[in-house]
Scaffold this active site. Structure first.
Site, PDB file in Angstrom:
ATOM      1  N   LEU A  36       0.648  -1.379  -0.538  1.00 22.13           N
ATOM      2  CA  LEU A  36       0.285  -0.152   0.043  1.00 22.13           C
ATOM      3  C   LEU A  36       0.737   1.417  -0.076  1.00 22.13           C
ATOM      4  O   LEU A  36       2.391   0.888   0.338  1.00 22.13           O
ATOM      5  CB  LEU A  36      -1.130   0.351   1.388  1.00 22.13           C
ATOM      6  N   GLY A  38       2.585   4.191   1.176  1.00 17.65           N
ATOM      7  CA  GLY A  38       2.800   4.549   2.820  1.00 17.65           C
ATOM      8  C   GLY A  38       3.410   3.138   3.710  1.00 17.65           C
ATOM      9  O   GLY A  38       3.958   3.329   5.248  1.00 17.65           O
ATOM     10  N   LYS A  41       7.755   1.045   0.663  1.00 14.91           N
ATOM     11  CA  LYS A  41       8.474   0.410  -0.953  1.00 14.91           C
ATOM     12  C   LYS A  41       9.779   1.192  -0.401  1.00 14.91           C
ATOM     13  O   LYS A  41      10.988   0.317  -0.828  1.00 14.91           O
ATOM     14  CB  LYS A  41       7.636   0.006  -1.377  1.00 14.91           C
ATOM     15  N   SER A 109       2.029  -1.107  -7.310  1.00 15.44           N
ATOM     16  CA  SER A 109       1.372  -2.748  -7.980  1.00 15.44           C
ATOM     17  C   SER A 109       0.240  -3.018  -7.610  1.00 15.44           C
ATOM     18  O   SER A 109       0.490  -4.830  -7.068  1.00 15.44           O
ATOM     19  CB  SER A 109       3.036  -3.476  -8.210  1.00 15.44           C
TER      20      SER A 109
HETATM   21  N1  LIG Z   1      10.284  -1.541   8.495  1.00 20.43           N
HETATM   22  C1  LIG Z   1       9.970  -0.732   7.814  1.00 20.43           C
HETATM   23  N2  LIG Z   1      10.287  -0.260   6.151  1.00 20.43           N
HETATM   24  C2  LIG Z   1      10.154   0.909   5.730  1.00 20.43           C
HETATM   25  N3  LIG Z   1       9.247   1.441   6.232  1.00 20.43           N
HETATM   26  C3  LIG Z   1       9.136   1.889   7.205  1.00 20.43           C
HETATM   27  C4  LIG Z   1       9.635   1.216   7.987  1.00 20.43           C
HETATM   28  N4  LIG Z   1       9.496   0.995   9.862  1.00 20.43           N
HETATM   29  C5  LIG Z   1       8.763   2.615   8.999  1.00 20.43           C
HETATM   30  N5  LIG Z   1       8.925   2.334   8.215  1.00 20.43           N
HETATM   31  C6  LIG Z   1       8.276   4.344   7.764  1.00 20.43           C
HETATM   32  O1  LIG Z   1       6.780   4.351   7.269  1.00 20.43           O
HETATM   33  C7  LIG Z   1       7.051   5.066   6.029  1.00 20.43           C
HETATM   34  C8  LIG Z   1       7.391   5.163   4.183  1.00 20.43           C
HETATM   35  O2  LIG Z   1       6.634   5.890   3.260  1.00 20.43           O
HETATM   36  P1  LIG Z   1       7.024   4.567   2.292  1.00 20.43           P
HETATM   37  O3  LIG Z   1       8.720   4.377   1.847  1.00 20.43           O
HETATM   38  O4  LIG Z   1       7.445   6.419   1.700  1.00 20.43           O
HETATM   39  O5  LIG Z   1       6.502   3.864   2.132  1.00 20.43           O
HETATM   40  P2  LIG Z   1       5.815   4.118  -0.131  1.00 20.43           P
HETATM   41  O6  LIG Z   1       6.951   4.225  -0.648  1.00 20.43           O
HETATM   42  O7  LIG Z   1       5.155   2.619   0.346  1.00 20.43           O
HETATM   43  O8  LIG Z   1       4.580   4.822  -0.079  1.00 20.43           O
HETATM   44  C9  LIG Z   1       8.134   5.881   5.997  1.00 20.43           C
HETATM   45  O9  LIG Z   1       7.453   6.928   7.058  1.00 20.43           O
HETATM   46  C10 LIG Z   1       9.301   4.882   6.506  1.00 20.43           C
HETATM   47  O10 LIG Z   1      10.019   5.768   8.157  1.00 20.43           O
HETATM   48 MG   LIG Z   2       7.187   5.282  -2.298  1.00 21.53          MG
END
Ligand SMILES: Nc1ncnc2c1ncn2[C@@H]1O[C@H](COP(=O)(O)OP(=O)(O)O)[C@@H](O)[C@H]1O
Ligand SMILES: [Mg+2]
Length: 205
Positions: A36, A38, A41, A109
């Site tokens: 999802l 957040g 990824k 995806s």
């Molecule tokens: N184990 C983890 N792996 C990745 N992100 C994490 C983890 N634990 C907490 N987070 C937090 O979750 C958020 C994920 O954001 P983001 O990487 O931009 O998500 P996405 O790319 O899936 O939309 C960040 O604020 C990150 O610091």
């Molecule tokens: Mg992203």
């Protein structure tokens, strides 16, 4: 488009993907992060890249928002456009694998069929689907880009998890509980997985 009648003949390179990757002491492969908005990824893909880079690996991250500014700037978020987005990313990742890279893709995806089609572009053992598992509640609580709020207010149409589907992987190669575990632990688990699957070689100690 069907290209069978275009009289195209591939030119075989003498420098192969395996020779290219061998310069960096690893195999090339694609790590396909799905989950999802957040879920983590991008954060995880870039943290894994940092770690791989420090050990001398040849890496590249294809990240959703960045690619949508260029290669896929003509696409929106209907399921049809999302499929075309993923098709282009799959083909791009394939070029990077041929270039000897460990390529990390960070795209929601959302549809199983699109991820399966991406997988089919690769040989067995070159494509790893990594599910960044975090509940919608956690992602919405994080709401790092404020997109969930906008989606709840109806300002964003077709938002994954709210007004557009997300199909969880049934048999991903690896599940990382990004909603529960620390980033450091998540990175460690991905690196251990790459060693297990012979993408990386154990460092001589
Ligand atoms: N184990 C983890 N792996 C990745 N992100 C994490 C983890 N634990 C907490 N987070 C937090 O979750 C958020 C994920 O954001 P983001 O990487 O931009 O998500 P996405 O790319 O899936 O939309 C960040 O604020 C990150 O610091
Ligand atoms: Mg992203």
């Amino acid at each position: 488009m069907n290209t069978t009648n275009l009289h195209l003949v591939r030119h075989a390179a003498t420098v192969t993907r395996h020779r290219r990757a061998a310069l960096f002491g690893h195999r090339s492969a694609v790590l396909w992060f799905t989950g999802l908005s957040g879920a983590g990824k991008s954060t995880l893909a870039h943290a894994v890249e940092e770690s791989l880079h420090q050990r001398g690996s040849h890496t590249y991250v294809l990240d959703g928002d960045n690619v949508r500014h260029g290669l896929c700037s003509d696409l929106r978020f209907s399921l049809e456009d999302r499929s075309e987005n993923i098709r282009r990313i799959g083909e791009t990742a394939k070029l990077f694998v041929d270039a000897g890279c460990i390529v990390l893709t960070a795209f929601i995806s959302p549809l199983r069929i699109d991820r399966e089609q991406a997988r089919r572009l690769f040989e067995v053992g070159d494509f790893f689907e990594i599910y960044c598992r975090a509940s919608i509640e956690i992602c919405e609580q994080r709401d790092i880009k404020g997109l969930y709020q906008k989606a709840r207010r109806g300002e964003i149409k077709e938002f994954t998890g709210i007004s557009s589907p997300y199909e969880e992987p049934i048999q991903p190669d690896l599940i990382i509980d990004t909603g529960a575990e620390s980033l450091e632990d998540s990175v460690e688990r991905v690196l251990a997985f790459l060693l297990l699957r012979d993408v990386l070689k154990p460092s001589p100690s």
